[in-house]
Design a protein around this motif. Structure first.
Motif: not given
Length: 476
Positions: A42-44, A49-51, A56-58, A64-71
């Protein structure tokens, strides 16, 4: 001033604290709870999202990170806590961009991500000691407060093994409580707001304390609503810009509501009311109608007692997790340390109660204690949690119907300790001069060495139970 600072620093590096630090490295380096992966990510993702121009779509990006298996879990913290996590985990974001892949597959990255909570644990230890001084404890009890805090199973689970954000919230809970002790309202509001923005449990802790100190319901209500209003306003731009992403948080909210309201009491024949609301309402009523005397120590005792009571309904009257006990921990320690004339007995009862509760937690929540690949035992010896892990196998065995009445008895010492403690610690309890003199004589007659031995045994019990999966794997 400089000499005082040097003296304070030396006290952090005593033999006991060094041993505790080394002991905490075992769960810190050997375990990686699934929540930690999502919390660090979540911190990463704030930087991602910023860069990427999607700040605002954080929350959608986290989905999407959940779907990619990153979290594993959808981001459920408010943006204040996400920003705190982002600041700490900026190095991980930078390194991940350089080397590619999932940075959290690396052992060193996991340790860095969990390190924030371990650091907060030591900050909290310093605050516990500082508050103990302001409560009027002698030097030995101040030192003991710090050691007992760091060697508690609740603290080790939350900060070292799991790496949850509760301990970050506790930093500001303790700062806010200290500000109330010193009657510094502006400072209290600042720390209280930060605590609530970190974890809403701070509301439960301070609601009865504020009503104890200030009978003006409007003024108290404003103090309680202020951090909630700030939380709403800080999240409003994200809700407007990305309603679908923010909606991904709602299932977690409903799960939490279900956990708090699952235990219900039937009244008037048919109406089933959540025990959490009944207990919290009773505590609020007691705090509101309690009139404080002008005695400073009595006022402080009532404040500690009510802070402890405020968190109890969330911990006892619903489906709670073992590491939530960290919110009770400092106030429980203050209450038992106040009884210096019966300190050995108080410490023995607390040790038996909490360790027995952790035994029950190993059976009820085996996945918390389960090891995974990629941590130190796996890197050194190829020891990693099997599927299912050893703790889970033990849990499945003990959860058989024929053993149910045996392992559930582990809850009994904690329940008895809690009931007896609420009676013994009650600030309005009166003792005769003869009783006080007799108890003080018992303390003077000497149990200091016994307390030291018991403190060591308590610490050993804590780390054996928190590292139970490691021991089961080593000696299988």
């Amino acid at each position: 001033m400089a000499e005082h600072t040097k003296k304070s620093m030396r006290e952090y590096f005593t033999a006991g604290n060094i041993l505790l630090f080394l002991a905490m490295l075992v769960p810190y380096t050997c375990f990686y709870y699934v929540d930690a992966d999502s919390i660090i990510r979540q911190g990463i993702n704030v930087w991602e999202a910023l860069f990427s121009g999607r700040f605002l779509h954080y929350y959608s990006l986290c989905g999407e990170a959940v779907e990619q298996g990153l979290m594993v879990h959808q981001a459920n913290y408010g943006m204040f806590m996400n920003l705190v996590l982002a600041i700490w985990n900026l190095p991980l974001y930078i390194i991940e961009k350089i080397i590619g892949g999932n940075i959290l597959d690396h052992f060193a990255a996991r340790l860095w991500g969990k390190g924030e909570m371990l650091l907060c644990a030591w900050v909290c230890m310093g605050l516990v000691r500082r508050i103990a001084v302001k409560l009027g404890f002698d030097r030995e009890r101040v030192k003991l407060a710090g050691i007992l805090f760091l060697s508690s199973a609740w603290l080790v689970l939350d900060a070292a093994l799991i790496g949850q954000g509760d301990i970050f919230c506790m930093v500001f809970v303790l700062l806010a409580f200290e500000a109330l002790l010193e009657e510094k309202q502006k400072r209290f509001l600042l720390y209280f707001t930060i605590a609530v923005l970190s974890k809403e449990f701070a509301l439960f802790i301070f609601l009865p304390v504020l009503l104890l100190l200030d009978k003006n319901l409007i003024r108290t209500g404003v103090k309680m609503v202020l951090p909630l209003a700030l939380s709403f306003l800080s999240g409003l731009p994200f809700s407007v810009a990305d309603p679908a992403g923010v909606a991904l948080k709602k299932p977690r909210t409903w799960v939490m509501i279900d956990q708090f309201t699952r235990m219900r009491i039937t009244l008037f024949g048919e109406i089933r009311i959540p025990a959490f609301f009944i207990a919290l309402a009773a505590i609020v009523v007691v705090s509101y109608f309690t009139v404080l005397s002008g005695e400073k120590e009595k006022r402080a005792r009532w404040m500690v007692y009510m802070a402890f009571l405020g968190m109890l309904p969330a911990f006892v009257c619903g489906y709670s997790y073992p590491y939530w006990g960290v919110f009770l921990l400092p106030f429980a320690l203050f209450l038992l340390l106040w009884h210096k004339e019966q300190l050995f007995l108080e410490l023995f009862l607390e040790t038996a109660a909490v360790l027995a509760l952790i035994v029950a937690d190993v059976v009820e929540f085996p996945w918390i204690f389960q090891m995974v690949g990629g941590m130190l035992p796996d890197l050194l010896c190829g020891l990693q949690g099997e599927a299912p892990g050893m703790a889970e196998r033990l849990s499945e065995f003990l959860k058989q119907e024929k053993y149910f009445s045996m392992w559930t008895l582990a809850y009994a010492p904690f329940i008895l300790w809690l009931i007896a403690g609420l009676i013994r610690w009650y600030p309005g309890r009166k003792q005769t001069e003869g009783q006080v003199a007799e108890e003080q004589a018992a303390w003077v007659s000497g149990t200091g060495q016994s307390i030291k031995i018991l403190t060591v045994l308590r610490g050993i019990g804590t780390f054996v139970l928190c590292d139970i999966e490691l021991f089961l794997l080593l000696f299988r």
